[in-house]
Design an enzyme around this catalytic site. Structure first.
Site, short mmCIF file in Angstrom:
data_model
loop_
_atom_site.label_atom_id
_atom_site.label_comp_id
_atom_site.label_asym_id
_atom_site.label_seq_id
_atom_site.Cartn_x
_atom_site.Cartn_y
_atom_site.Cartn_z
N ASP A 126 -21.24 -59.14 -52.37
CA ASP A 126 -22.57 -58.35 -52.97
C ASP A 126 -22.37 -57.44 -54.21
OD1 ASP A 126 -23.54 -59.71 -50.87
OD2 ASP A 126 -23.99 -58.03 -49.63
N GLY A 169 -26.51 -61.52 -51.60
CA GLY A 169 -26.45 -60.21 -52.59
C GLY A 169 -27.06 -58.85 -51.49
N GLU A 221 -31.60 -63.11 -52.40
CA GLU A 221 -32.30 -63.17 -51.23
C GLU A 221 -33.04 -61.91 -50.75
OE1 GLU A 221 -29.02 -63.42 -48.48
OE2 GLU A 221 -28.06 -61.46 -49.09
O1 F6P Z 1 -22.81 -58.82 -47.38
C1 F6P Z 1 -22.27 -60.20 -47.56
C2 F6P Z 1 -23.26 -60.96 -47.13
O2 F6P Z 1 -22.86 -62.32 -47.48
C3 F6P Z 1 -24.61 -60.95 -47.68
O3 F6P Z 1 -24.83 -61.32 -48.87
C4 F6P Z 1 -25.55 -61.80 -46.84
O4 F6P Z 1 -27.00 -61.16 -46.74
C5 F6P Z 1 -24.75 -61.41 -45.59
O5 F6P Z 1 -23.45 -61.07 -45.79
C6 F6P Z 1 -25.11 -62.63 -44.51
O6 F6P Z 1 -24.21 -62.26 -43.34
P1 F6P Z 1 -24.16 -63.26 -42.21
O7 F6P Z 1 -22.64 -63.86 -42.71
O8 F6P Z 1 -23.84 -62.60 -41.05
O9 F6P Z 1 -24.98 -64.32 -42.08
#
Ligand code: F6P
Length: 346
Positions: A126, A169, A221
């Site tokens: 991010d 992000g 997102e």
């Molecule tokens: O913080 C990194 C990230 O990939 C974000 O961009 C995203 O919102 C989140 O993690 C997704 O998390 P998870 O892998 O728990 O679905």
């Protein structure tokens, strides 16, 4: 010295490059490294693995993390901090290197205040960690998103469609802004600037009135609508349940956006969510170099006792900044950079 190393939060390309650099640099100091399994969880339940030169050989270019990761928050249980400190003693560790984003390093900062000898390394696709120009993993995510946008261009053009591409992000639009500029997006929408649907549709209509028959919209997102009844200023989520750090699971804005664009412009519109593809696979050369620099520097910090700090990239130098400062707020998109993306809208 005996040094623990853990990776916490969402994985990202370059974690193994940091681990390798830590083990190699520690070896040069005659120190030993222990991998803590699955983030803070491994320090709570004492699951570890030895990391020697053989273990880290050949992992520089491999995505993911050989020690595993989790979103376990060691501060969730009031007894957590004492357990972490006790387990550090049980493992005979003199120091800990925590590789993570705002959550993992926020916990590291609070545990440092309670006596944990910890150094942080800034990780996240991010790029939203404050105090560092770039986190490792971001460049790879941008490269993957850009390649996806390039591919979406050709199918958008063949079908005369508007294509909405949703990138990750969380609450910052860095991936969207960088991949939008690199991929030549016609509109880029980020959390830092609420979505004005009239403006988005005007830009697309203007482009199509100039003879173009397709458009690419990149949306982060975490972007929010400014003018959609019932949704103004609200995050679009896949899952309202929060993780141990209080985060909801974002996702779905591209579908709503595509429906709205099609309804208002009458142009056929499709959406695609890039999701975890952005976090998988090999790191770019840039991320391998950055991750290696962070790993070497963090190990040096440990050996000079520079605890409670994070290795940070400022300009072209790696410097040590307080963990408390790095986790005091998130780093949002520089609107001067966003205005460069805007130059190419519509
Ligand atoms: O913080 C990194 C990230 O990939 C974000 O961009 C995203 O919102 C989140 O993690 C997704 O998390 P998870 O892998 O728990 O679905």
């Amino acid at each position: 010295m005996k040094i623990g190393v853990l990776t916490g939060g969402g994985d990202c390309p370059g974690l193994n490059a940091v681990i390798r650099a830590v083990v190699r640099k520690a070896d040069a100091y005659d120190s030993r490294v222990v991998g803590i399994r699955n983030g803070w969880k491994g320090l709570l339940d004492l699951t570890t693995m030895d990391l020697d030169l053989k273990m880290v050989s050949g992992i520089l270019h491999i995505g993911g993390t050989i020690v595993g990761t989790s979103r376990t928050n060691p501060l969730k249980d009031p007894a957590g901090p004492d357990k972490v400190l006790k387990n550090l003693r049980i493992l005979g560790l003199d120091a800990l290197i925590a590789i993570g984003g705002e959550d993992t390093l926020g916990a590291a900062s609070k545990l440092f205040d309670k006596g944990l000898p910890v150094v942080g390394v800034p990780k996240t696709i991010d790029n939203d960690l404050y105090g560092t120009d770039f986190t490792f993993g971001f460049d790879t995510a941008v490269s993957i998103a850009t390649e996806a946008i390039d591919r979406i261009h050709t199918t958008a053009e063949s079908h005369n469609r508007v294509m909405v591409v949703e990138v990750m992000g969380r609450n910052a639009g860095w991936i969207a802004t960088f991949s939008g500029i690199a991929g030549g997006a016609d509109v880029v929408l980020i959390p830092e600037k609420p979505i004005d649907m009239d403006n988005v549709c005007d830009l697309i209509l203007r482009r199509h009135s100039r003879g173009k028959s397709y458009s690419i919209v990149v949306v982060a997102e975490g972007a929010k609508f400014a003018d959609k009844p019932g949704m103004n200023g609200k995050l679009i989520v896949q899952e309202t349940r929060t993780d141990e750090f209080g985060h909801v699971r974002l996702g779905g804005i591209s579908q709503l956006l595509a429906q709205e664009i099609e309804k208002r412009t009458q142009f056929e519109t499709r959406y695609v969510v890039l999701g975890h593809i952005q976090r998988g696979g090999s790191p770019t050369a840039h991320d391998r170099v950055l991750a290696t620099r962070y790993g070497v520097f963090a190990t040096e910090m440990v050996h000079r006792g520079d605890f409670g700090k994070m290795a940070a990239l400022q300009g072209n130098s790696i410097v040590a900044i307080p963990l408390a400062e790095a986790t005091s707020k998130i780093k949002t998109v520089d609107m001067g950079l966003y205005s460069i993306a805007e130059e190419f809208f519509g």
